[in-house]
Write an enzyme that holds these catalytic residues in place. Structure first.
Site, PDB file in Angstrom:
ATOM      1  N   ASP A  56       8.216  -4.617  -3.084  1.00 51.18           N
ATOM      2  CA  ASP A  56       7.375  -3.738  -2.265  1.00 51.18           C
ATOM      3  C   ASP A  56       8.194  -2.524  -1.842  1.00 51.18           C
ATOM      4  O   ASP A  56       9.260  -2.660  -1.245  1.00 51.18           O
ATOM      5  CB  ASP A  56       6.911  -4.476  -1.009  1.00 51.18           C
ATOM      6  CG  ASP A  56       6.056  -3.566  -0.132  1.00 51.18           C
ATOM      7  OD1 ASP A  56       4.863  -3.427  -0.447  1.00 51.18           O
ATOM      8  OD2 ASP A  56       6.585  -2.973   0.830  1.00 51.18           O
ATOM      9  N   TYR A  61       9.977   5.348   2.257  1.00 55.25           N
ATOM     10  CA  TYR A  61      11.238   4.633   2.480  1.00 55.25           C
ATOM     11  C   TYR A  61      12.441   5.400   1.928  1.00 55.25           C
ATOM     12  O   TYR A  61      13.586   5.067   2.241  1.00 55.25           O
ATOM     13  CB  TYR A  61      11.208   3.226   1.853  1.00 55.25           C
ATOM     14  CG  TYR A  61      10.134   2.313   2.387  1.00 55.25           C
ATOM     15  CD1 TYR A  61       9.479   2.591   3.582  1.00 55.25           C
ATOM     16  CD2 TYR A  61       9.772   1.162   1.690  1.00 55.25           C
ATOM     17  CE1 TYR A  61       8.482   1.761   4.064  1.00 55.25           C
ATOM     18  CE2 TYR A  61       8.778   0.328   2.173  1.00 55.25           C
ATOM     19  CZ  TYR A  61       8.129   0.636   3.349  1.00 55.25           C
ATOM     20  OH  TYR A  61       7.149  -0.190   3.820  1.00 55.25           O
ATOM     21  N   LYS A  89       3.319   2.935  -1.938  1.00 54.23           N
ATOM     22  CA  LYS A  89       2.344   3.401  -0.948  1.00 54.23           C
ATOM     23  C   LYS A  89       2.349   4.915  -0.858  1.00 54.23           C
ATOM     24  O   LYS A  89       3.419   5.533  -0.969  1.00 54.23           O
ATOM     25  CB  LYS A  89       2.677   2.829   0.440  1.00 54.23           C
ATOM     26  CG  LYS A  89       3.041   1.357   0.403  1.00 54.23           C
ATOM     27  CD  LYS A  89       3.316   0.763   1.755  1.00 54.23           C
ATOM     28  CE  LYS A  89       3.885  -0.637   1.593  1.00 54.23           C
ATOM     29  NZ  LYS A  89       5.353  -0.684   1.505  1.00 54.23           N
ATOM     30  N   HIS A 122      -0.561   3.938   3.118  1.00 51.12           N
ATOM     31  CA  HIS A 122       0.482   3.423   4.003  1.00 51.12           C
ATOM     32  C   HIS A 122      -0.009   3.339   5.459  1.00 51.12           C
ATOM     33  O   HIS A 122       0.209   2.335   6.131  1.00 51.12           O
ATOM     34  CB  HIS A 122       1.722   4.324   3.887  1.00 51.12           C
ATOM     35  CG  HIS A 122       3.002   3.653   4.253  1.00 51.12           C
ATOM     36  ND1 HIS A 122       4.215   3.996   3.719  1.00 51.12           N
ATOM     37  CD2 HIS A 122       3.267   2.653   5.129  1.00 51.12           C
ATOM     38  CE1 HIS A 122       5.162   3.234   4.235  1.00 51.12           C
ATOM     39  NE2 HIS A 122       4.617   2.415   5.095  1.00 51.12           N
TER      40      HIS A 122
END
Ligand code: NDP
Length: 299
Positions: A56, A61, A89, A122
């Site tokens: 994931d 990120y 996402k 997200h």
């Protein structure tokens, strides 16, 4: 839900459930938030050596290139792409119909993949590019849910994504989405199974978790991952520590007894740790003036 079991070499056993598309999601995946430069190693070790098949990640990120290198190394080591399940996402600043495709292409390129297994919204708010935390006036707005979803559906129709879904949606927003979706969301992601990281809640040292772990001769991390599985969700613990990576996937050939499962479900002072306040709440100018606004007063 029907579950298939796979055992491969020295790898841990993995179990799967089918999603709306019919494709199977491996029940334990690897989270990558805050994995930073260690993401490449943890992804390749997890897949090639420990039997993980599910990763994931997210554009936000900032580790997709590292994750991509880890995936590539694992594929090079002999794990076929078709046996992997990769989720990413779309971030809030790309949450408009004209930016979905661009954001998706960037993600695919960073991950060095030709398709994604799952693409998620997200958070359900639009953020201006470079928005402050907390946001200034005008930096958070509603997003065009129908328009964005239509673009995500096109990705499915073009076989660039197998399933699409959401995170951080309330029931109200899920209902709004179900009213306009031609392809239904497959997933509403649950996350942070260990209580998240710095700033979260340290569930690994919770006395009740500790008690159950000792009783079952498992680690607290394993008990928390197993609790999520027994609750009926898939689970995506993050780790960059090889021992933790190994523990977190070794959860399929034992069970938490019902009484202990219930004790864990009733741990005191339960609350949402990642509430979105810092990202979306502007107390004076709104439109989200409180955490309750972020969650449509459903919490
Ligand atoms: P987790 O609940 O997975 O906890 C991660 C922390 O637990 C790290 O500090 C890790 O340290 C530690 N840890 C991992 N395994 C063990 C173990 N067996 N024993 C003791 N400590 C352990 O936190 P996250 O918030 O990262 O959530 C997991 C994933 O969910 C994210 O990485 C991300 O992929 C996703 N997510 C999605 C969100 C969304 O909005 N959709 C929001 C937040 C997360 P170490 O690395 O040293 O092992």
């Amino acid at each position: 839900m029907a579950q298939a079991t796979f055992t491969g070499g020295e790898h841990q056993q993995m179990e799967y459930v089918p999603l709306m598309s019919g494709h199977k999601i491996p029940l334990v995946g690897l989270g990558t938030w805050k994995s930073s430069s260690q993401a490449t190693n943890s992804v390749s070790t997890a897949i090639a050596e420990l039997g993980y098949r599910h990763v994931d990640t997210a554009a936000e990120y900032g580790v997709q290139k590292e994750v991509g290198r880890g995936l590539k190394a694992a594929i090079h080591a002999g794990v076929e792409r078709k046996h992997l399940f990769v989720t990413s996402k779309i971030w809030c600043s790309d949450l408009s119909p004209e930016r979905v495709r661009l954001a998706f292409n960037r993600t695919l390129q960073d991950l060095q993949l030709e398709y994604l297994d799952l693409y998620l919204i997200h958070w359900p708010f639009h953020l201006k590019e470079g928005a402050s935390r907390p946001p200034k006036a005008g930096e958070v707005t509603e997003f065009d849910m129908e328009g964005v979803w239509r673009e995500m559906e096109k990705l499915v129709n073009e076989k660039l994504v197998r399933d699409i879904g959401v995170c951080n949606f309330t029931i109200k927003k899920l209902n709004n989405l179900l009213n306009v979706a031609h392809i239904k969301p497959s997933v509403c992601q649950a996350y942070s199974p260990l209580g998240s990281q710095e700033g979260g809640r340290d569930l690994v040292h919770d006395p009740e978790v500790d008690r159950v772990a000792e009783k079952l001769n498992k680690t607290p991390g394993q008990v928390l991952v197993k609790w999520a599985l027994q609750r009926g969700t898939s689970v995506i613990p993050k780790s960059t520590n090889p021992d933790h990576l190994k523990e977190n996937i070794n959860v399929f050939d034992w069970a938490i007894p019902q009484q202990d499962f219930e004790a864990l479900s009733n741990i005191k002072n339960q609350k949402r740790e990642l509430d979105g306040e810092i990202l979306f709440v502007n107390k004076s100018d709104g439109p989200l003036k409180s955490v309750a606004d972020v969650w449509d007063n459903e919490d």
